[in-house]
Write an enzyme that holds these catalytic residues in place. Structure first.
Site, mmCIF file in Angstrom:
data_model
loop_
_atom_site.group_PDB
_atom_site.id
_atom_site.type_symbol
_atom_site.label_atom_id
_atom_site.label_comp_id
_atom_site.label_asym_id
_atom_site.label_seq_id
_atom_site.Cartn_x
_atom_site.Cartn_y
_atom_site.Cartn_z
ATOM 1 C CB SER A 82 40.853 38.231 42.362
ATOM 2 O OG SER A 82 40.016 39.063 43.114
ATOM 3 C CE LYS A 130 39.690 42.995 43.048
ATOM 4 N NZ LYS A 130 39.034 42.277 44.120
ATOM 5 C CG HIS A 178 45.724 45.151 47.307
ATOM 6 N ND1 HIS A 178 44.379 45.463 47.300
ATOM 7 C CD2 HIS A 178 45.806 43.851 47.670
ATOM 8 C CE1 HIS A 178 43.688 44.381 47.631
ATOM 9 N NE2 HIS A 178 44.527 43.394 47.864
ATOM 10 C CG ASP A 203 37.659 40.181 40.968
ATOM 11 O OD1 ASP A 203 38.126 39.044 41.155
ATOM 12 O OD2 ASP A 203 37.489 41.008 41.883
ATOM 13 N NE ARG A 250 38.531 32.956 43.840
ATOM 14 C CZ ARG A 250 39.279 34.008 44.170
ATOM 15 N NH1 ARG A 250 39.078 35.186 43.608
ATOM 16 N NH2 ARG A 250 40.246 33.883 45.041
HETATM 17 N N1 URA Z 1 41.047 39.948 47.655
HETATM 18 C C1 URA Z 1 40.587 40.045 46.398
HETATM 19 O O1 URA Z 1 40.313 41.125 45.902
HETATM 20 N N2 URA Z 1 40.463 38.918 45.690
HETATM 21 C C2 URA Z 1 40.775 37.697 46.161
HETATM 22 O O2 URA Z 1 40.651 36.715 45.469
HETATM 23 C C3 URA Z 1 41.233 37.616 47.476
HETATM 24 C C4 URA Z 1 41.363 38.761 48.212
#
Ligand code: URA
Length: 429
Positions: free
Chosen positions: A187, A191, A86, A165, A172
């Site tokens: 967050s 995932k 990621h 999320d 947010r």
């Molecule tokens: N990417 C995400 O998936 N979540 C965040 O809070 C910031 C970047």
């Protein structure tokens, strides 16, 4: 249904700098997903978390509650170990495109659930969608079958993956609370843990074009995410990588696909190749594969074979010509000398303004739009030569793109320039 807590008591507790209990965290995340906790209450709580922080056990519980809001995928039945990467997002960051097929060619399975871009950093799905026919949506059964046969899938995360999320991230975004490290870490990791990967490498970008502008904050985020992954049983490592200069030579959807294919063909810009190999080695080590050198798989064409299989499996034509923007305009070097700076944020914002990115998540993107740069820091340039080429289908976009590029680079006569490393640091548990 009677609720065990009130949103106000949870907000007040965090506002006063106290630790939330496990039960409060489980409840507030679930109640927000159900619509019992209102957006304005969750905004206040997010701001209290941004200002007062959370300790390691609170972040772990918050992450677990977000995972529990949806489905958790399970690839343990596959014949290959799973490993994923990621990136926190950067300019010209097309690394997933060569990386996933490369790691598959080395014997691991890469189940990558990706997103679309928002703002100045591009999204992997937007890039792949510039390939004629390619489809981002893949069912769970198809994903499993493709991981077994091809070894890699890059596709859109379904609505069932960490729905808490999705709702919280959108909130947010409009309440000035994106930058809280506990919320970013939970967050991202909710995932990735729900995705079911066995190993994970985090590419945490540092610099002007990144979320994290300085190394100290980036390291804090990396350490928090590595701890979360490790506690959840995912072998997790993070690399802190340079993002003050954009990666490669292009920022824009179709152009970045083209550049990725060059890497898979054994060429491509050196920084893209270097970072792809560094991340591939970490992903393979996390999956327990240490007897294959990914550089060999780039050189022998097997990574390219996987790429073509992956694109075809999702209905794309890897041999079809890619879209090209209708209009282009060059920015010429104003003087001769050594290019000593090319600012990632300005280049990313220019590509976005040209139509490569979106401002709202429902906006369309142009496949051919973006920026191509003809020199990298350290290269010598001559006055009047093209330094950048701007591309778009809509010429009225040039003006705002040119405006942001004003002051985005430095050319110095006779400057001695030494390129710094791409990988700045490594964080493990
Ligand atoms: N990417 C995400 O998936 N979540 C965040 O809070 C910031 C970047």
């Amino acid at each position: 249904m009677s609720e065990p807590f009130s949103a106000v008591e949870v907000i007040v507790r965090k506002r006063d700098g106290e630790k939330l209990s496990d039960a409060q965290i489980d409840w507030v995340v679930d109640a927000y997903t159900r619509g019992v906790v209102a957006d304005e209450q969750m905004s206040a709580l997010a701001m209290a978390i941004l200002l007062n922080g959370m300790d390691r056990s609170e972040i772990a519980r918050w992450t677990a509650a977000m995972i529990a809001s949806g489905e958790r995928m399970d690839f343990s039945g596959l014949s290959r170990p799973t490993t994923d990467k990621h990136s926190t997002g950067g300019v010209g960051d097309k690394i997933t495109l060569p990386l996933a097929p490369l790691v598959a060619a080395c014997g691991a399975a890469v189940p990558q659930l990706s997103g679309r871009g928002l703002g100045h950093s591009g999204g992997t799905l937007d890039k792949l969608e510039s390939i004629p026919g390619w489809r981002a949506s893949v069912s769970n059964q198809e994903m499993f079958a493709q991981l077994e046969s091809v070894g890699c899938v890059v596709c859109a995360a379904g609505d069932e993956l960490a729905p808490a999320d999705k709702k919280l991230y959108a909130l947010r975004d409009v309440t000035g609370t994106v930058e809280a490290i506990p919320l970013i870490a939970s967050s991202i990791m909710s995932k990735k843990i729900a995705e079911g990967t066995g190993a994970l490498v985090l590419d945490v970008k540092v610099g002007t074009g990144a979320f994290m502008k300085n190394a100290e904050h980036a390291r804090q985020l990396a350490e928090t995410m590595v701890a979360l992954g490790t506690d959840a049983g995912v072998h997790t490592v993070a690399l802190l990588t340079e993002m003050s200069t954009p990666l490669g030579l292009t920022a824009g959807n179709a152009m970045e696909v083209e550049e990725s294919v060059e890497v898979l063909a054994g060429g491509g810009p050196v920084d893209v190749v270097e970072l792809t190999l560094a991340l591939a080695r970490e992903m393979l080590a996390g999956a327990g594969i240490t007897d294959v050198d990914p550089a060999d798989r780039l050189a022998d064409g097997s990574a390219m074979d996987r790429w073509k299989q992956m694109i075809r499996a999702q209905d794309g034509d890897p041999d079809a010509p890619l879209p090209v923007a209708k209009e282009s305009q060059d920015v010429l070097a104003p003087s001769s000398g050594v290019l000593t700076r090319l600012d990632a944020l300005a280049v990313g914002t220019a590509a976005w303004r040209l139509g490569a990115g979106r401002s709202r998540k429902e906006d369309p993107v142009q496949a051919g739009a973006g920026v191509r740069w003809h020199a990298r820091p350290g290269d010598t340039v001559t006055a009047g030569q093209p330094l950048l080429t701007l591309l778009t289908d809509e010429p009225d976009r040039f003006e705002r793109a040119l405006a942001i590029l004003d002051g985005a680079y430095d050319i110095e006569p006779d400057a001695a320039y030494t390129a710094g490393p791409i990988v700045l640091d490594r964080v493990e548990a």
